[in-house]
Design an enzyme around this catalytic site. Sequence first.
Site: not given
Length: 552
Positions: A231, A264, A266-269
């Site tokens: 990412k 932003t 929590g975008t990865g989760c």
Amino acid sequence: MALVAFHRPSPPVLSFRELLPQSNLISRRFLADYRRDLRIRSSRVAMAQAGSFEKNKIPHVLTVAGSDSGAGAGIQADLKACGALGVYCSSVITAVTAQNTLGVQGIHTVPVDSVENQLRSVLSDMEVDVVKTGMLPSVEIIKALCEKLREFRVKALVVDPVMVSTSGDALATPDTLNALREELLPMADIVTPNLKEASALVGGLSIETVADMFTAARSIHQLGPRSIIVKGGHLPDSLDAIDIFFDGEQFLELRGQRLKTRNTHGTGCTLASSIAAELAKGSSMHEAVKAAKNYVEKALRYSKDIAIGGGSQGPFDHFFKLHIHSEFGRENRRFNPDDLFLYAVTDSRMNKKWGRSIAEAVEAVIEGGATMVQLREKEAETGAFVEAAAACAEVCRRRGVPLLINDRVDVALACGADGVHVGQSDMPAHAARALLGQEKIIGVSCKTPAQAAAALAGGADYIGCGGVFPTNTKASNITIGLDGLRYVCATSGLPVVAIGGIGPGNASAVLGLSLPNLRGVAVVSALFDQESIVHETRKLKSLLTSVNARSR
């Protein structure tokens, strides 16, 4: 106007063996995925026959992660993302964190025996499809998880290697990093690191460019996962949000809009759990990754100005679709492979023959049950085509059916269509994607695996494979037959709609192939060169539904 019938010689039929030399790219990974999908399908059929598989079972993701008291990331983000995408989500909590928009104030690791009990409770009873992992705070928890995954098999494992929070707080130790590399990654179907996590996984490699992301993805793949998405949300000096996907053979560069927002957290989760949700629903890995990225981008766009908390990292609204209409008007459709089931392709000559406008033909075919409509217009001038297409777009919008324009990106943009379908001699998929953006649907006509691979790399959502049989609408079109269709489907990473000479007499043979990514049939004459479009569409859809039910 008098109608003149022309006799056209039958086009050549390209045999399966003749088709093979035309492809210079056969993906062993796609073949492996295809065979695995067949095994899963066969297993489910056997379970259904034994009475142990519930007909109404819904897709199920189990998230194994930490709790976020601010509810922006971790378990809470996973639950919300899966719920928003229509998937049931159970949970195993590995840690309890005290955190808010200012950062992480405390972490309490859950004892390993409690984690084991939670895993056993869910996996032994609830027929989990996909497991998604987040924060795994100890070596013992990682080992316990791996043991349970060997005991209770699932369709896919999505690993989000949570080591650093969005706000920069460290969430993993060197020991857990080593256990993650050695124990869990070799079991993963996909791993989803951000730039800092990717760097940590490959021994501290500096990742500052897209080229560095490609290198990191290849290095992480050598650790054992089937695929990786690196990412690039924190990539310096990038105007786009760039992610790099690698499955061991093919790279995909996924670009989206970079939004200026503090929200932003929590975008990865969310991306990882969205991939898990799409996989649980039956999507291929490529479909799941693209759909998840699209979902996160939409959520960020909707939530860019909301205010929750006083810190620099706010959460975003996972349930934006509940009120998106009041903010943006009509939401652009995200591609759903199920829409390919009965794909109706209009023909201007047939409309003239039967004295119908194109909008009347579209209204009738949707009334009969078509699930997607493509406008094919070769004779009208651009202004007239745009006007007619706009009328059709309004019909499709009102009935909730996606509308695509054949070849003409300019017309699709002008009339507000949901996307385009292009041929091999038309605008390439990557150019169409650059003009239309991530929201629109793009399909590509393909006859070979090489063409299908190019469509995938160009950002297409699906391929139209054929002509399968001879057809009067394209008399010189080389046909590939059922063997050619089977071959392209087996090597394609995209959903497939079969096209070319398909009607009530042979549609059963097409869908009866029971190929996992063959999602429907595209039909022209059998629907539009008929006295009653509604009647013929209903009849064909009933036939297709019956065949589909028997093949499950």
